[in-house]
Motif scaffolding. Structure first.
Motif, mmCIF file in Angstrom:
data_model
loop_
_atom_site.group_PDB
_atom_site.id
_atom_site.type_symbol
_atom_site.label_atom_id
_atom_site.label_comp_id
_atom_site.label_asym_id
_atom_site.label_seq_id
_atom_site.Cartn_x
_atom_site.Cartn_y
_atom_site.Cartn_z
ATOM 1 N N ARG A 72 -7.827 13.242 115.419
ATOM 2 C CA ARG A 72 -8.601 13.343 114.185
ATOM 3 C C ARG A 72 -10.074 13.546 114.519
ATOM 4 O O ARG A 72 -10.483 13.384 115.679
ATOM 5 N N LEU A 73 -10.850 13.894 113.508
ATOM 6 C CA LEU A 73 -12.283 14.082 113.653
ATOM 7 C C LEU A 73 -13.014 13.280 112.580
ATOM 8 O O LEU A 73 -12.554 13.192 111.438
ATOM 9 N N LEU A 74 -14.158 12.719 112.962
ATOM 10 C CA LEU A 74 -15.096 12.166 111.991
ATOM 11 C C LEU A 74 -16.152 13.242 111.796
ATOM 12 O O LEU A 74 -16.823 13.646 112.749
ATOM 13 N N ALA A 75 -16.281 13.729 110.565
ATOM 14 C CA ALA A 75 -17.191 14.836 110.273
ATOM 15 C C ALA A 75 -18.134 14.458 109.141
ATOM 16 O O ALA A 75 -17.811 13.622 108.295
ATOM 17 N N VAL A 76 -19.308 15.087 109.136
ATOM 18 C CA VAL A 76 -20.335 14.837 108.125
ATOM 19 C C VAL A 76 -20.702 16.152 107.448
ATOM 20 O O VAL A 76 -20.873 17.174 108.128
ATOM 21 N N ASP A 77 -20.799 16.117 106.128
ATOM 22 C CA ASP A 77 -21.350 17.264 105.414
ATOM 23 C C ASP A 77 -22.859 17.196 105.597
ATOM 24 O O ASP A 77 -23.501 16.258 105.119
ATOM 25 N N PRO A 78 -23.477 18.148 106.300
ATOM 26 C CA PRO A 78 -24.897 18.029 106.627
ATOM 27 C C PRO A 78 -25.828 18.218 105.431
ATOM 28 O O PRO A 78 -27.033 18.016 105.568
ATOM 29 N N GLU A 79 -25.292 18.572 104.258
ATOM 30 C CA GLU A 79 -26.121 18.688 103.061
ATOM 31 C C GLU A 79 -25.942 17.515 102.112
ATOM 32 O O GLU A 79 -26.903 16.974 101.585
ATOM 33 N N THR A 80 -24.709 17.068 101.886
ATOM 34 C CA THR A 80 -24.479 15.925 100.986
ATOM 35 C C THR A 80 -24.533 14.594 101.723
ATOM 36 O O THR A 80 -24.628 13.539 101.097
ATOM 37 N N LEU A 81 -24.439 14.621 103.058
ATOM 38 C CA LEU A 81 -24.399 13.442 103.932
ATOM 39 C C LEU A 81 -23.147 12.605 103.715
ATOM 40 O O LEU A 81 -23.088 11.445 104.124
ATOM 41 N N ALA A 82 -22.133 13.157 103.068
ATOM 42 C CA ALA A 82 -20.838 12.494 102.960
ATOM 43 C C ALA A 82 -20.096 12.647 104.279
ATOM 44 O O ALA A 82 -20.268 13.646 104.993
ATOM 45 N N SER A 83 -19.274 11.666 104.633
ATOM 46 C CA SER A 83 -18.532 11.724 105.885
ATOM 47 C C SER A 83 -17.037 11.707 105.612
ATOM 48 O O SER A 83 -16.584 11.171 104.594
ATOM 49 N N TYR A 84 -16.271 12.278 106.551
ATOM 50 C CA TYR A 84 -14.841 12.469 106.358
ATOM 51 C C TYR A 84 -14.068 12.173 107.633
ATOM 52 O O TYR A 84 -14.524 12.470 108.734
ATOM 53 N N ASP A 85 -12.898 11.604 107.456
ATOM 54 C CA ASP A 85 -11.934 11.394 108.527
ATOM 55 C C ASP A 85 -10.864 12.457 108.342
ATOM 56 O O ASP A 85 -10.087 12.402 107.385
ATOM 57 N N LEU A 86 -10.827 13.458 109.232
ATOM 58 C CA LEU A 86 -9.992 14.634 109.041
ATOM 59 C C LEU A 86 -9.002 14.834 110.176
ATOM 60 O O LEU A 86 -9.281 14.463 111.322
ATOM 61 N N PRO A 87 -7.853 15.450 109.896
ATOM 62 C CA PRO A 87 -6.983 15.875 110.988
ATOM 63 C C PRO A 87 -7.730 16.847 111.891
ATOM 64 O O PRO A 87 -8.462 17.714 111.409
ATOM 65 N N ALA A 88 -7.586 16.703 113.181
ATOM 66 C CA ALA A 88 -8.373 17.505 114.125
ATOM 67 C C ALA A 88 -8.089 18.990 114.011
ATOM 68 O O ALA A 88 -8.938 19.815 114.365
ATOM 69 N N ASP A 89 -6.912 19.360 113.492
ATOM 70 C CA ASP A 89 -6.578 20.779 113.424
ATOM 71 C C ASP A 89 -6.949 21.413 112.089
ATOM 72 O O ASP A 89 -6.689 22.596 111.865
ATOM 73 N N SER A 90 -7.573 20.651 111.167
ATOM 74 C CA SER A 90 -7.881 21.233 109.859
ATOM 75 C C SER A 90 -9.188 22.021 109.821
ATOM 76 O O SER A 90 -9.241 23.087 109.215
ATOM 77 N N PRO A 91 -10.296 21.559 110.455
ATOM 78 C CA PRO A 91 -11.517 22.371 110.401
ATOM 79 C C PRO A 91 -11.488 23.504 111.427
ATOM 80 O O PRO A 91 -10.814 23.440 112.448
ATOM 81 N N LYS A 92 -12.264 24.528 111.137
ATOM 82 C CA LYS A 92 -12.406 25.671 112.034
ATOM 83 C C LYS A 92 -13.728 25.578 112.768
ATOM 84 O O LYS A 92 -14.764 25.299 112.156
ATOM 85 N N ARG A 93 -13.731 25.752 114.066
ATOM 86 C CA ARG A 93 -14.958 25.689 114.855
ATOM 87 C C ARG A 93 -15.883 26.846 114.471
ATOM 88 O O ARG A 93 -15.424 27.989 114.322
ATOM 89 N N SER A 94 -17.185 26.542 114.339
ATOM 90 C CA SER A 94 -18.146 27.543 113.872
ATOM 91 C C SER A 94 -18.910 28.227 114.994
ATOM 92 O O SER A 94 -19.536 29.268 114.763
ATOM 93 N N GLY A 95 -18.940 27.653 116.195
ATOM 94 C CA GLY A 95 -19.604 28.282 117.327
ATOM 95 C C GLY A 95 -21.117 28.257 117.232
ATOM 96 O O GLY A 95 -21.716 27.457 116.521
#
Length: 341
Positions: free
Chosen positions: A63-86
């Motif tokens: 899993r990944l702990l991720a943050v929305d850099p504009e709303t500052l909300a944080s999320y616990d997500l399955p590691a395969d759900s987000p796409k890497r942005s590079g």
């Protein structure tokens, strides 16, 4: 005179019942392993940009702990759900609200006490309630949370709970109460890391106390508290409160590397600091500082102030925490483990 029902229970039986209750609460916790610090721009399927700040396994599932850099909300997500942005995502991140806050509040001049953000960046009509839960054996200030929830009249009321790992691990009943208040729509909690051990020695000067005490393991204090929150189905926010509000330059730089914004206060009620619009109110909900709660309750019950989510102090939308739809299996700030898929 009638005796309390507890008085009829043999001491050993009472101890055993409490021990079994604690064990049951611990057994419900998920197992967090391979916890690592990262900083990787990602995006969900809709193209929404996020910043992955931790990678880990929960009961063996990546899993990944991720943050929305504009709303500052944080999320616990399955590691395969987000796409890497590079590289393009990394360049875009530098202009985000989170990047600006990290640069502003983790930079010099450094103060021994009350560094970081202490007040809303812009004019707001409301206050920010922050409740510290340091290690304590005193009774939980339940009335404080009930009075806060009463302001909502059916809507969840924002409150930032600055929680230490030791308090969390030794107060399963109180934690269950807070989880229920979230699940029932009474409170919208931003979970703020307050270190794991929260060391304090009243005989030692500030420069060698709290997290500045010799022998303190900084990574353990921060990351172990995050792991514990995640194991309980709670999502850590991108904020951190120093115990005693005591820090130094090295700690500030470390928080920046960990993508955490330090939160101070300009309205520590027990110290006689009066709140004004945009203030970060500081009270203790662990029984350690009843004076602050005594001063706050009349404000909540008589003045009925508008309480705002902590992210709104940095210009994010001042609405109750409500995460946008991501890919399946994600949890947003304040959500419970029952929503993990």
């Amino acid at each position: 005179m009638s005796r309390s029902p507890l008085a009829k229970i043999p001491a050993f039986s009472l101890f055993l019942a409490l021990f079994l209750f604690f064990c049951a609460a611990q057994a419900q916790a998920a197992q967090i392993t391979e916890y690592r610090v990262i900083r990787e721009p990602v995006s969900d399927r809709s193209g929404k940009r996020l910043l992955a700040v931790r990678s880990f396994k929960c009961d063996g599932v990546p899993r990944l702990l991720a943050v929305d850099p504009e709303t500052l909300a944080s999320y616990d997500l399955p590691a395969d759900s987000p796409k890497r942005s590079g590289d393009a995502g990394a360049d875009a991140f530098r202009a985000t609200r989170l990047a600006r806050a990290l640069n502003k509040y983790n930079s010099p001049p450094y103060r021994l006490q009350n560094g970081g953000a202490v007040h809303a960046e812009t004019q707001v009509q409301g206050l920010f309630l922050t409740v510290d839960l340091c290690p304590s054996k005193r009774p939980f200030e339940r009335e404080l949370f009930e009075a806060t929830a009463a302001l909502g009249h059916g809507r969840a009321v924002p409150v930032a709970v600055m929680i230490s790992g030791v308090w969390l691990s030794t107060h399963p009943q109180e934690l269950s109460y807070l989880k229920e208040a979230i699940a029932s729509g009474k409170l919208a909690v931003t979970w703020v890391n307050h270190s794991y051990h929260h060391h304090y020695d009243p005989k030692v000067p500030l420069a060698e106390n709290f997290l500045l005490a010799p022998g303190t393991d900084p990574m353990q204090e921060v990351l172990q508290a995050e792991e514990l929150l995640l194991s309980q189905g709670l999502v850590p926010s991108p904020f951190f409160r120093f115990p005693g509000l005591v820090s130094d330059g090295a700690w500030m730089q470390r928080l920046k590397e960990l993508s955490l914004i330090p939160i101070g206060s300009d309205a520590w009620l027990a110290k006689g600091e009066a709140p004004r619009p945009g203030s970060f109110i500081l009270v203790h909900g662990n029984g350690n500082e009843p004076k602050g709660v005594k001063l706050l309750l009349p404000i909540l019950k008589e003045k009925a102030p508008r309480l705002l989510p902590l992210a709104a102090a940095f210009g994010a939308k001042a609405e109750p925490i409500s995460p946008p739809p991501l890919t399946g299996g994600g949890r947003g700030v304040g959500e419970l483990a029952t929503q993990r898929k």
